[in-house]
Design an enzyme around this catalytic site. Structure first.
Site, short mmCIF file in Angstrom:
data_model
loop_
_atom_site.label_atom_id
_atom_site.label_comp_id
_atom_site.label_asym_id
_atom_site.label_seq_id
_atom_site.Cartn_x
_atom_site.Cartn_y
_atom_site.Cartn_z
N ARG A 1 -5.89 5.82 20.70
CA ARG A 1 -7.29 5.44 20.46
C ARG A 1 -8.01 5.17 21.81
NH1 ARG A 1 -10.77 1.62 21.92
NH2 ARG A 1 -9.15 0.03 21.71
N ASP A 2 -7.64 4.09 22.45
CA ASP A 2 -8.31 3.67 23.68
C ASP A 2 -8.22 4.75 24.75
OD1 ASP A 2 -9.32 2.22 25.85
OD2 ASP A 2 -8.31 0.38 25.27
N HIS B 1 -5.30 -7.89 25.58
CA HIS B 1 -5.60 -6.48 25.87
C HIS B 1 -6.08 -6.42 27.32
CE1 HIS B 1 -7.17 -2.39 24.61
NE2 HIS B 1 -7.83 -2.59 25.74
N HIS C 1 -6.49 -4.67 31.23
CA HIS C 1 -6.66 -3.42 31.97
C HIS C 1 -6.12 -3.57 33.38
CE1 HIS C 1 -9.85 -1.15 29.39
NE2 HIS C 1 -8.87 -1.62 28.67
N CYS D 1 -13.17 2.10 29.22
CA CYS D 1 -14.30 1.86 28.32
C CYS D 1 -15.47 2.69 28.79
CB CYS D 1 -14.67 0.39 28.29
SG CYS D 1 -16.17 0.09 27.32
N ASN E 1 -5.83 1.19 30.92
CA ASN E 1 -5.14 0.11 30.23
C ASN E 1 -3.84 -0.20 30.97
OD1 ASN E 1 -6.56 -0.41 27.52
ND2 ASN E 1 -6.47 1.82 27.63
ZN ZN Z 1 -8.50 -0.95 26.78
#
Ligand code: ZN
Length: 322
Positions: free
Chosen positions: A13-14, A207, A209, A240, A249
């Site tokens: 996803r990310d 979460h 980065h 993002c 990430n």
């Molecule tokens: Zn992320």
């Protein structure tokens, strides 16, 4: 008995929503299968956003259908709003991730809603979940919790108030996201402690980065104050699109290596995980992947938290076991 952490893989996803290229559906499914084979038991497999905004995610329902066939896997999808949540529940996800920005500027840029409007949206999603699919978990992620490239400093009190509002709105868990890669370990420790004091066991995942190289340090800081679920992505894929310069990430391979080598079990087999990079690369040829452990290999003396030793300590960047 070793302590245990859960690692939630967010790459499909990310990661995939942040790269220009679109990974073909069959490759997404093969990659998710490879991640599952490595022992990952929660994977964020896609997001329910309009295909005109994120064409990379147009096949999310089909990817979910495949992910649901993998035994023991918690299938998670990100949704920006009630409409997305309804589609995710119809597709059969086990968990919904819902980003809510602590920065008003980021919230308006990202979803064109104020923070308060997003809390209202969470309340509506919880009500619909209770009616339609009571087993589905709802995890709100407070994005830009540690700083925002648009707004600058984000007040800790704003994050705490938002976390409390989200808990009252019915979110099962509330995590903190360093969307813009601005967090440092002292800040992570302090903010997670304050959030836990505010909402207790509803405190969710970290979460982080790796924008400035502090991703692992920040995860360790969160671990030190009781966080036991961590988001990361294979090869550090992702960032993002609305936070300029925010890329990468935390690398799943490095995170697993850190925890296993310090005696904290992840349930993940690093060699199988590194081999899964081949599946990622097959679907996104030419895309740069990050991570120190895949480059260096596990090394002769590496031992898993449960006492296992690697099958081949020389396993390296190519991700192919000898
Ligand atoms: Zn992320």
């Amino acid at each position: 008995m070793p302590s245990h952490v859960s690692i939630s893989e967010v790459g499909p996803r990310d990661g995939l929503q942040s790269v220009k290229a679109t990974m073909p559906t069959a490759h997404k499914c093969a990659w998710i299968t490879a991640l599952h084979a490595a022992g990952l038991r929660e994977i964020e497999v896609g997001s329910f956003v309009p295909a005109r905004l994120l064409p990379q995610m147009a096949d999310v329902a089909e990817v979910i259908r495949h992910a649901l066939t993998l035994p023991g896997l918690t299938v998670m999808a990100l949704v920006p709003n009630l409409r997305g949540a309804e589609a995710a529940m119809a597709a059969g996800v086990h968990r919904i991730a819902l980003p809510v920005s602590a920065s008003e500027a980021h919230s308006l840029a990202n979803v064109r809603k104020t923070r308060e409007q997003m809390v209202d949206e969470v309340r509506r999603i919880v009500a619909r979940r209770d009616a339609l699919a009571p087993g589905v978990g709802i995890e709100a992620g407070v994005s830009t919790a540690f700083g925002c490239t648009l707004q600058g400093t984000v007040a800790e009190d704003d994050v705490l108030r938002l976390a409390a509002d989200l808990a009252r709105a019915g979110a099962d868990e509330i995590g903190l996201s360093d969307t813009t890669g601005m967090a440092n370990p002292a800040q992570v420790r302090r903010l997670f402690q304050r959030v836990r004091a505010e909402i207790g066991e509803r405190t969710g995942a970290a979460h982080m980065h790796n924008t400035r190289g502090l991703g692992l340090a920040n995860c360790l800081a969160a671990y030190d104050v009781g966080v036991r679920t961590f988001d990361s992505s294979q090869g550090g894929l992702g960032g993002c699109p609305y936070a300029p310069g925010a890329s990468g990430n935390v690398v799943t391979e490095d995170l697993v290596y850190m925890f296993e080598s310090m005696g904290v079990s992840t349930g993940i087999d690093l060699e199988t995980l590194m081999a899964a990079r081949a599946a990622l690369q097959a679907g996104l040829p030419g895309e740069p992947l990050y991570g120190m452990t895949p480059d260096a290999g596990l090394g002769r003396d590496f031992v898993y938290a449960d006492g296992r030793t690697p099958r081949d300590g020389r396993l390296g960047a190519a991700g192919t076991a000898a």
